[in-house]
Structures are given as structure tokens and as C-alpha cells.
Scaffold this motif. Sequence first.
Motif, mmCIF file in Angstrom:
data_model
loop_
_atom_site.group_PDB
_atom_site.id
_atom_site.type_symbol
_atom_site.label_atom_id
_atom_site.label_comp_id
_atom_site.label_asym_id
_atom_site.label_seq_id
_atom_site.Cartn_x
_atom_site.Cartn_y
_atom_site.Cartn_z
ATOM 1 N N ASP A 194 0.839 -1.201 0.000
ATOM 2 C CA ASP A 194 0.000 0.000 0.000
ATOM 3 C C ASP A 194 0.875 1.252 0.000
ATOM 4 O OD1 ASP A 194 1.092 0.070 2.483
ATOM 5 O OD2 ASP A 194 -0.781 0.301 3.581
ATOM 6 N N ASP B 272 -4.624 2.785 -0.769
ATOM 7 C CA ASP B 272 -5.537 2.417 0.316
ATOM 8 C C ASP B 272 -6.894 2.080 -0.252
ATOM 9 O OD1 ASP B 272 -3.889 2.652 2.587
ATOM 10 O OD2 ASP B 272 -3.921 4.825 2.354
ATOM 11 N N ASN B 273 -6.885 1.537 -1.417
ATOM 12 C CA ASN B 273 -8.109 1.343 -2.165
ATOM 13 C C ASN B 273 -8.576 -0.115 -2.108
ATOM 14 O OD1 ASN B 273 -9.944 0.958 -4.199
ATOM 15 N ND2 ASN B 273 -8.968 2.433 -5.577
ATOM 16 N N PRO B 274 -9.596 -0.401 -1.315
ATOM 17 C CA PRO B 274 -10.042 -1.790 -1.142
ATOM 18 C C PRO B 274 -10.471 -2.430 -2.454
ATOM 19 C CG PRO B 274 -11.113 -0.352 0.448
ATOM 20 C CD PRO B 274 -10.409 0.544 -0.527
ATOM 21 N N ALA B 275 -11.144 -1.671 -3.302
ATOM 22 C CA ALA B 275 -11.603 -2.242 -4.565
ATOM 23 C C ALA B 275 -10.408 -2.635 -5.430
ATOM 24 C CB ALA B 275 -12.481 -1.235 -5.303
ATOM 25 N N ALA C 7 -7.458 -3.266 -4.418
ATOM 26 C CA ALA C 7 -6.763 -4.373 -3.771
ATOM 27 C C ALA C 7 -7.433 -5.691 -4.134
ATOM 28 C CB ALA C 7 -6.756 -4.177 -2.261
ATOM 29 N N LYS C 8 -8.741 -5.689 -4.138
ATOM 30 C CA LYS C 8 -9.459 -6.923 -4.463
ATOM 31 C C LYS C 8 -9.190 -7.324 -5.910
ATOM 32 C CE LYS C 8 -13.726 -9.404 -3.993
ATOM 33 N NZ LYS C 8 -13.045 -10.403 -4.790
ATOM 34 N N PRO D 13 -5.797 -2.823 2.843
ATOM 35 C CA PRO D 13 -7.259 -2.668 2.725
ATOM 36 C C PRO D 13 -7.955 -3.896 2.167
ATOM 37 C CG PRO D 13 -6.175 -1.558 0.926
ATOM 38 C CD PRO D 13 -5.092 -2.068 1.820
ATOM 39 N N VAL D 14 -7.451 -5.079 2.482
ATOM 40 C CA VAL D 14 -8.096 -6.283 1.947
ATOM 41 C C VAL D 14 -7.798 -7.436 2.898
ATOM 42 C CG1 VAL D 14 -6.084 -6.836 0.525
ATOM 43 C CG2 VAL D 14 -8.300 -7.755 -0.098
ATOM 44 N N ASP D 15 -8.779 -8.314 3.045
ATOM 45 C CA ASP D 15 -8.613 -9.442 3.962
ATOM 46 C C ASP D 15 -7.993 -10.622 3.226
ATOM 47 O OD1 ASP D 15 -8.775 -11.270 5.983
ATOM 48 O OD2 ASP D 15 -10.890 -11.738 5.627
#
Lengths: 336, 336
Positions: free
Chosen positions: B75, B107-110, B112-113, B139-141
Amino acid sequence: MSRINLSERVTIYDVAAAAGVSTATASKALNDTGRMSAETRDRIRRVARELGFRPNALARSLTRKRSFTVGLLTDDTYGRFTLPVMAGISEGLIDHGVSVFLCAVEDNPALAKVHVDAMLDKQVDGIIATGKRIDKPLPVDLSHLSVPVVYALTAAPLEAVTFVPDDRQGAQEAVDHLIAAGRTKIVHITGPGSFRVVQERASAFAETMQSAGLPVSQAAILQGTWSERWGHEAVEALWSGENHPDGIFCGNDQIARGVIDALRERTIEVPTDVSVVGFDNWEIVAEQTRPPLTTVDMNLKELGRQAGQALVRLVNGETVEQGLWKLPCMLVVRGS
Amino acid sequence: MSRINLSERVTIYDVAAAAGVSTATASKALNDTGRMSAETRDRIRRVARELGFRPNALARSLTRKRSFTVGLLTDDTYGRFTLPVMAGISEGLIDHGVSVFLCAVEDNPALAKVHVDAMLDKQVDGIIATGKRIDKPLPVDLSHLSVPVVYALTAAPLEAVTFVPDDRQGAQEAVDHLIAAGRTKIVHITGPGSFRVVQERASAFAETMQSAGLPVSQAAILQGTWSERWGHEAVEALWSGENHPDGIFCGNDQIARGVIDALRERTIEVPTDVSVVGFDNWEIVAEQTRPPLTTVDMNLKELGRQAGQALVRLVNGETVEQGLWKLPCMLVVRGS
DNA sequence: TTGAAAGCGCTAACAG
DNA sequence: CTGTTAGCGCTTTCAA
């Protein structure tokens, strides 16, 4: 034909079976190719989604002869220039579904070769070479590979596609800014003459001054090292004589930092008495000077993005004009 | 069976044909598996070399169900910590023939996915998560993926395999150095208390002082920002009262830089009157201070290398002890 | 010691 | 409109 899938991963066979069609039809439905009733297409897609189908990119690449993968070679493991470039490349390519292999090669030719071979074995569709200096090549020859190559911020063969910041334009903006602020006695304190960027920025400095009808004496361009210390020394030299400058364009932010500190030590006010402009927009430096530094940003992330997109075009068989692409820099005005 | 190969790439069929054996034998010879006469093996290998055969890693991965590829998620696109870690990972893995997918996710979850899905589709054998702070997760699990995950320099689930620098040990070395230099009135000027590293370094500071029988007053730990400015301010505050320190341990190199500059402005000699130690060994800062800064190096490249090797072990089915691996820091003694 | 053949998961002609 | 079939390049039983 039925076939049993014991692995947890759901394949296109599973989708086809669940939707009651052949794998060929399933493949077409999912790739939006071929023709079939909208109903069938939708059903297959729904089934795929329900099953959580994700195509195996390896298998796909094998038949398509396209891996949607590129290699990124860099010789810079500590510098600040590479990371933004790499981030830009990565960002620009993910939109096209292409992934980036990162390869840090230092200045080690053997290591570089190992990496290039590994990339080729993994069937990368193309390679991006990046580095820390526009006048030093990577320690490996990439000019006769079977895949296209794009260069960014590193030395390249003449006929290659290369992206670099437009140092001349950046320098010009810096000097114009100084002139617009009413400065007339402007000097340029910069790095070692062996760097091409030093030459470019210096000659742009001289030209901009001349076209503004301002004098640029022999002594107006001071070459030294890329260090704060040199900024100090240069100020000392300048102020030990007559005829002090009222504007200073520095070759990078570290020099500018030294200059500003040295001026403050002499109780010369920035920007009241002297205006200072840097180059690089290295925030950690530029935002810590007192006052914060006005400087030139090279838009490295954008440069990376463009390099990535150029490579994609080459891979797609489109043509990209060869030669040096100079991408515009941007003046960031702060307090100096 | 013969088959015609029109592509420029030489395949194992070409090798087999040229050596007068089957592809199965060729495969075994080249992979050093199966049994056959040494003569045959050598001949096949020689032919392969002469033909310039390079196996197609994609095809190999498809059957082996192992891609020799891992994903690297970060990140941090501007910071200075990530690049050495990434370089270490890349270096440590190339020895095992594994390549690294670089993914910058901000820091972008989308985003990252998207990257994680792309990596999984490309059948990465594992994933390394890295970042800029040990107390902030990406920002992702990543905790329920089908492939192993290793964390480096980023927050992770408790049961994960995680590598971080040993901040306590590093801080202790710094303070011990100060004590060994005969300093007794030592203070700690550091960053925001919200950072875990601040807490760790501060408590290690206090403990080290105590076990040396030195006093550590309430006022000996000064928290501020990670900036030079704060270094200046802290010095001002300290020297506005009585009882000036003779040793200063700074939470990072930028603060140390500010401290050293502020001391010089007050004509306090470093290290004669006051010794200063920093943290990070950010060379661009540490080598530019006057005098050059003694500071703690976190060995980030080595940390990356170890993270990569741990991941390889996990991928190979070996066990790796879960939890936080704290890797030793190293004091770099310069002039301060 | 060697080879034939069956896949890995997917795509793309070509038929039907 | 849909399915059959033949690969992509390599590995790996299993049989000879």
C-alpha cells in the motif's frame, strides 16, 4: 463427456455441466465471443457466478499465446524515482488485466540475465525497463528479444520507445516562475556535469534567461554534487563576491535545501530577498524546508502509466512512435 | 509421432525429435527425474542446449499445479520502506526460480481486491503483504485464501506469519550506545504516540535506561510528529528549561536531523556536548547531517528476503512458526 | 531404460 | 445456435 473434478477449484467443465452445455459454449458465453441466444449466455454466466468460477489464467494463456503479464526490470532499489514509476505502471496496466513481474537487478548483469530469462520463460508479453538515470542503461541488452520492450527513466537504444521527463520544459517553467516573480539576477546551482539532466536543465536555464532578455554570465551556472553541502558551499561562494543573485534555480531539491538553509544562516530572507526553486518535488525535502520549497514535479507516476500503456499497445500489434517521449513536468508552487 | 512447429520457440517436441527420443524421455532428462542411461540424459541435454530450448513455464505450471510465482501486495507507493523490502523479496525468491507479481494498491479496497483476484487467477503459489506501518493492515482481507500468505512490515492477523524489525532491540542498541559514550542525561524525542513503533521504541528506551541505573523522568519522552520541525521544537523546549540532556535518542532520522540543526543553531556541539542517535538509517538524511548521523538500520532488505523464503517454505508444505518474527536491527555508527 | 498416452484448463476451428 | 474435436507445451503414470 463428463469428467470428475476433485480439486476445490471450479473449472469451465463444472460450469458447462451445471449449465447443461458444452465447454465450448461456456467458453464463448463467458468471453462474450461467438453467437448464441442471449438466454443461454445469461444462464451460463449466472451459473458461473453462482459457482464462483474463475478462469485459470495459465491455461488461457497457453492457448491464447498471450499471458497478460509483463516484466518490470529496475536497477534502483533505494532511489525515490523508481517507486512512483512502478506504481504508475502497475496502476496503468491492471486496467488492462495485465500483471507486472517485479525484478530488482541492481547493477548485476548476471542477475539481470537470470531475471530476463525467467520472465521470458514465464511468457511475458513485454518488458519495461526502468532505472534511476536517463543516461545509464540497465546491465543487460534488451534490444533483440522476442517481445516488445519499453524504456522509462533509463538509457535506451535510439530506435526504442522511451519515456523520460521533459527536463528542459521543467527547467523552463522554473526559470519563468522566477522571472515572473520579478527576479532578474538568477543563477543555477546544480549537480555533476556528467549527468545528462544537468546539461539539459542548464541549457534550458540559459535559453530561458536569454529569451527573457536577461543576462546569464559565465558564472551563473554552478555545477557540484547532488547534496545539501554543495548548496551551502555555492551560496557561500556567491555571497563572497559582489552582485548577489535574487533568484536561484537549483538542480534538485537537496541542493535547494542546502541553499535555503545557508541563506537563512546569513539572515537572507526567502523569498523576500531571494527566490529559490528546486527540482524533483521530493516531498520529504520540499515540505521540510523553511519556507516550503517551490519545485518541479516530474510526474513520475504518470510517466509509468504511459510507459505501461505504450507497452500494451505494442503487444497488441499497434504501432507506437519510436524515440524519446518527453513528458511534461509541473511546477509546484510553495513558499520559496 | 511427429509434429510441426512453426513458431520460433523451440519446444520439448523439437528437442525430443532432434535427440531421437520421446517427449517423456526428454522431459525426464531435462528435469533430472526418472531413470535412463547417463548417455541418453547427456545427449538430450546437449541437444536442448544446442537448440536453445527454454521450457514454457506456463505449460509446466499447468500440469505441476505450481506456478513458481508469488504476489506482492503493497500500500506504499512513495515511502522509503517498501522498496528495500520488495528488493529483498525479489532477490530472495529468484534463487528459487520464483517470480514476483508487484501490486500497488494504495488504500483502495476495490483495487486491492482486483489485484488479489488477478493474482489468484494467475495461480500464484502464495502472497506477500507489505506496507509502511506495522500497525495498519492492507485494505483487503487475506486470511481465507487458498494460498499461503506472509506479512512483512504491515499489520496481520495474530495467527499469521509476520516479519517486522525488532524495534525494541534497535532502540536498546541506540540507548546502549549513548550510555557507552558516557551519556547519563538522555531523552527520547519521537513521533506520534498512535504509532506502535513509537510505543515500542519508547518503552525500550525507558527499560534500557532503568537497567543501566539511569534516571528517566516523566519529561524524558517527547512525542510529536515525524518531522524536522518537531526536532527543532523539542530542542527549543528542552533548552528553555534547566538540566539539559547530554544524549538524545530520536524516533527517526528526520527528527534527528531537526535536532542536530537546532543544536548547531544554538552552537551546541555534536557529539562533544550532546550525542544524537536516530532511527531508520535513511541515508539521504543520515549522511547529510553535520556531523553524519549515528542511527539504527532496520535491515529491511534482509527482512524482505526472509519473508520471501518463509513463503517458499509454506508453499512447499513445510511448516513455519506462526506469529511475529522480529528481525534484529543494526546500529550504524557515524559521527553524531 | 524408454515410450505411448492421458491429462492440466482453456480456446478456437469446424461441423452439425 | 451449439457441440465435437484438436490442440497449447509440458509432466506423469503405466506399460513395454
